[in-house]
Design an enzyme around this catalytic site. Structure first.
Site, mmCIF file in Angstrom:
data_model
loop_
_atom_site.group_PDB
_atom_site.id
_atom_site.type_symbol
_atom_site.label_atom_id
_atom_site.label_comp_id
_atom_site.label_asym_id
_atom_site.label_seq_id
_atom_site.Cartn_x
_atom_site.Cartn_y
_atom_site.Cartn_z
ATOM 1 N N GLN A 120 44.399 28.483 38.008
ATOM 2 C CA GLN A 120 44.923 29.440 37.033
ATOM 3 C C GLN A 120 46.257 29.025 36.416
ATOM 4 O O GLN A 120 46.617 29.492 35.327
ATOM 5 C CB GLN A 120 45.078 30.800 37.714
ATOM 6 C CG GLN A 120 44.826 31.995 36.840
ATOM 7 C CD GLN A 120 43.378 32.165 36.441
ATOM 8 O OE1 GLN A 120 43.018 31.853 35.327
ATOM 9 N NE2 GLN A 120 42.550 32.647 37.350
ATOM 10 N N THR A 130 35.027 32.911 34.142
ATOM 11 C CA THR A 130 35.368 34.285 34.496
ATOM 12 C C THR A 130 34.096 35.112 34.645
ATOM 13 O O THR A 130 33.018 34.689 34.260
ATOM 14 C CB THR A 130 36.293 34.853 33.385
ATOM 15 O OG1 THR A 130 37.419 33.995 33.277
ATOM 16 C CG2 THR A 130 36.742 36.262 33.631
#
Length: 596
Positions: A448, A411
Site C-alpha cells: 500500500q 481491491t
C-alpha cells in the site's frame, strides 16, 4: 446494452478466461492506465430482492459467510467481518487481513466512517521510493518485496466497528473462514486467471508452494486448495482479538518477512504494527438533489471527488441524458467525463492524509462549496477541455506539487444491510494484485505504500501525498451510502475496486440510480466510462461506434480498454406497495447477492 462482442453467459457457468494481459505492455500499447487485475469475463446478472437483510460480495463463498451471520441474527458489521475473512482466503489477490480498508456504517441514526488504511513505518521518509540520486524507482522496484508494505489496518478497523455495532460474538465470525481454510475451497476461474497472469508471485517461496504445483503451473480451476496456516492465524485472532495479530507472533512474522526480503527489504517493524490505530473520522456528506450522499474522508479521496462530481453534475444536470435502449449517449458521457476531469484535478493536487497535510482553506467545506463547484461547472463547454487545471477554493492557504503515486489498488468491495436498520459499505485492499507478492502465515502482505507519491516535491513545492513516517497514503477507495434527504432513510449502499478509476465507477452507479432511475443492477452493468483528467476512457466494446465518433468530434481523446470494476450495490425500493431491498453484483467479476 451495446457490446461489440456479446458475452451472454449464464451466471451458473464459470467465467470464461480471456487472454491474459501483460499489464505494462498493454499500458504501453494502448496508452491506458490498465486496471490492477485483468478482466476475466462478463456474465449478465439479474439482481436479487429481499425483505429483511442482504449482503453482496465479490466471491460466492464470501457472500455465503456474510449471509450466515445475518441469518443467525447478526448485524451488518458481523456479516462484513465474516465476509472479509473468507475473502482473505478465496480472493487473496484483492484483499485480506494483510491489507487495509475504509468502512462507512449507518445504524439508522447516524453515519460513521472508519479508517483502516495502512500506515508508513516510523523510519520511512519521503525518499522511500527514490534512488540514491533522488529519482523515483521503477514500479517493479517499488511494489515487489518488503519496501512497499505498510502496517495492516483492516482487523483493527473491523474490531473497532464490531465493538460499537456487533451483535454476534467476535469468535463466531471466524468459523466459516476457518472451516474453509481447513477443508479447502475450489480455485475459482478468476483466481486461476490472475495466477496465470502474474509474473512475480512465484518468486516468493511460500506463495509458490501454496499457489503453484510441483510443475510450476498455477493451481487449476476446481483444485481443492487448503490453507492450514491461515486457519491457525484466524484461530489465534478469534481467541485473542485483534491484539493476537498486532502484538504477537503474527506481527513478528510480518516484520521478519518484510526485513528479510533478499533484494528489496522494507522498514516495517513489529513495533510499527503494534502501534497501529484504526480511526473513526467524520464522513464526507453532501446534498445532491433529493438525496444526501456520504463517502469516506481523507486519506481517501473518494468521498470528496464523488461529491465534487455530483455537485458539478447538479449544475450541468445530467439527468436528461439517460441511456437509450441501454446505450449511453454522447452528451451523458461528455458531461460525466468533464466533471471527472475537474474532480481528479483537485484530487491530485490537494488530497492526502489530513493528519499531516491540511486541505485548502476551510478543508472539505471549501472543496464542496456550492459556489466553488458552480464556478468549476462553468468550465464545461461543448468541447472537451482535454485536461483540467486544479481549482482555487475560497480562503485557500496552501499550494502543493503534483502527485506521482502509482495508485493502482487491487481491491474488493462488499455491502450489507441487516434486520435492525443498519447498513454498510466497505472497500478493502492489498493494493496491487497479490500485494507485495509476500505471503506469511497464510495471507498476502499489502504494497500500500506505493499509493504515496514517488516524487516528494516539484516546482510548486512539496507534494501533499509524499511519504512521511506514520502517514497513511492517499486512496481512491469510495465506500458510499446514500440517504433520502427528507426521511434520512438509507436508500443505497455501493462501492467498487479498480484503482484510481474507483471514483468514476461509483459515480456512474450514483448517476445511474439517482438521475436515470435505473435499478442498482442495471446501473452497475452500464458501460464503465469517465476521465481521470486524461483521456476519455470507455469500456472496450461497450459504447456504440457512432457515440465514440461524436465524442471525438467534440474534442475527446478516446481510449477504449478493459475497465474492470467490481461494483456491489444494495438499494431500497418499493414493489407491490412494500419496501424491499434489491441487490446487484458486477457482471465483470464473480460476486453474488444473498438475502432473505
Amino acid at each position: 446494452m451495446f457490446r461489440l462482442k456479446p458475452l451472454a453467459l449464464s451466471l451458473a457457468l464459470s467465467l470464461p478466461l480471456l487472454a491474459a494481459l501483460n499489464a505494462p505492455a498493454y499500458a504501453q500499447r494502448t496508452g491506458a492506465d490498465v486496471a490492477p487485475e485483468i478482466a476475466t469475463g462478463y456474465a449478465e446478472k439479474a439482481g436479487k430482492s429481499a425483505q429483511k437483510f442482504m449482503v453482496a460480495a465479490a466471491n460466492p463463498l464470501a457472500t455465503q459467510a456474510g449471509y450466515q451471520m445475518l441469518k443467525q441474527g447478526g448485524a451488518a458489521i458481523d456479516a462484513a467481518i465474516a465476509t472479509q475473512l473468507v475473502l482473505t482466503l478465496v480472493e487473496p489477490q484483492s484483499s485480506g487481513i494483510g491489507g487495509g480498508s475504509f468502512l462507512l456504517y449507518s445504524d439508522g441514526k447516524r453515519v460513521q466512517s472508519y479508517d483502516g488504511r495502512e500506515t508508513a513505518p516510523a523510519t520511512a521518509d519521503e525518499h522511500l521510493f527514490q534512488d540514491k540520486d533522488g529519482k523515483p524507482v521503477s514500479r517493479e522496484t517499488g511494489v515487489i518485496g518488503g519496501r512497499s508494505v505498510g502496517a495492516p489496518g483492516v482487523l483493527r478497523m473491523l474490531e473497532l466497528a464490531h465493538k460499537e455495532h456487533g451483535k454476534l460474538p467476535w469468535k463466531a465470525l471466524f468459523a466459516p473462514a476457518i472451516k474453509l481454510a481447513e477443508d479447502g475451497f475450489n480455485v475459482s476461474p478468476r483466481l486461476n486467471a490472475l495466477l496465470n497472469w502474474d509474473r512475480y508471485l512465484a518468486r516468493d517461496p511460500v506463495a509458490k508452494a501454496y499457489f503453484f504445483g510441483e510443475d510450476g503451473k498455477p493451481r487449476p480451476v476446481g483444485y481443492l486448495l487448503k490453507n492450514p496456516e491461515l486457519a491457525r492465524t484466524l484461530r489465534e485472532i478469534a481467541d485473542g482479538g485483534a491484539d493476537a495479530f498486532y502484538k504477537g507472533r503474527i506481527a513478528r512474522d510480518i516484520a521478519a518477512k518484510v526485513a528479510g526480503h533478499p533484494t528489496n527489504p522494507g522498514k516495517l517493524t513489529a513495533a510499527d504494527i503494534a502501534g497501529y490505530q484504526a480511526k473513526e473520522r467524520t464522513p464526507v456528506c453532501s446534498d445532491y438533489k433529493a438525496w444526501t450522499v456520504c463517502g469516506a474522508p481523507p486519506p481517501s479521496s473518494g468521498g470528496i471527488a464523488i461529491a465534487q462530481m455530483l455537485g458539478i453534475l447538479e449544475v450541468k444536470d445530467i439527468s436528461p441524458y439517460k441511456p437509450v435502449n441501454g446505450m449511453l449517449t454522447a452528451e451523458g458521457i461528455h458531461l460525466f467525463s468533464e466533471a471527472g476531469r475537474l474532480a481528479y484535478a483537485d484530487r491530485n493536487r490537494y488530497v492526502a492524509d489530513t493528519d499531516f497535510v491540511p486541505l485548502p482553506g476551510k478543508g472539505v467545506a471549501a472543496l464542496l462549496d456550492k459556489d466553488y463547484l458552480k464556478q468549476r461547472a462553468s468550465l464545461i463547454g461543448e468541447k472537451s477541455m482535454g485536461r483540467a487545471n486544479y481549482g482555487t477554493p475560497a480562503t485557500m492557504q496552501v499550494a502543493w506539487g503534483a502527485d506521482t503515486a502509482i495508485d493502482k489498488p487491487s481491491t474488493s468491495h462488499l455491502v450489507a444491510v441487516d434486520a435492525y436498520g443498519g447498513g454498510l459499505s466497505m472497500t478493502t485492499s492489498v493494493e496491487d494484485a497479490f500485494g507485495a507478492r509476500q505471503m506469511v502465515d497464510g495471507f498476502m502482505l499489502n504494497n500500500q505504500l506505493t499509493d504515496f507519491s514517488f516524487d516528494s516535491q516539484d516546482e510548486n513545492g512539496p507534494i501533499a501525498n509524499r511519504v512521511q513516517a506514520g502517514k497513511r497514503p492517499r486512496s481512491a477507495m469510495s465506500p458510499t451510502l446514500v440517504f433520502d434527504k427528507g426521511t434520512h432513510k438509507l436508500v443505497l449502499a455501493t462501492g467498487s475496486p479498480g484503482g484510481s478509476a474507483i471514483i468514476n465507477y461509483v459515480a456512474k452507479v450514483l448517476v445511474g440510480t439517482l438521475d436515470w432511475q435505473l435499478d442498482v443492477q442495471q446501473a452497475i452493468s452500464l458501460p464503465n466510462i469517465g476521465s481521470r483528467n486524461g483521456p476519455t476512457e470507455l469500456e472496450a466494446g461497450r459504447v456504440a461506434p457512432a457515440v465514440v465518433e461524436q465524442l471525438k468530434a467534440r474534442g475527446h481523446q478516446v481510449r477504449e480498454f478493459e475497465l474492470n470494476s467490481g461494483l456491489q450495490g444494495i438499494q431500497r425500493r418499493t414493489a407491490g406497495g412494500k419496501e424491499q431491498w434489491f441487490g446487484g453484483a458486477d457482471p465483470r467479476r464473480e460476486g453474488v447477492v444473498l438475502g432473505d
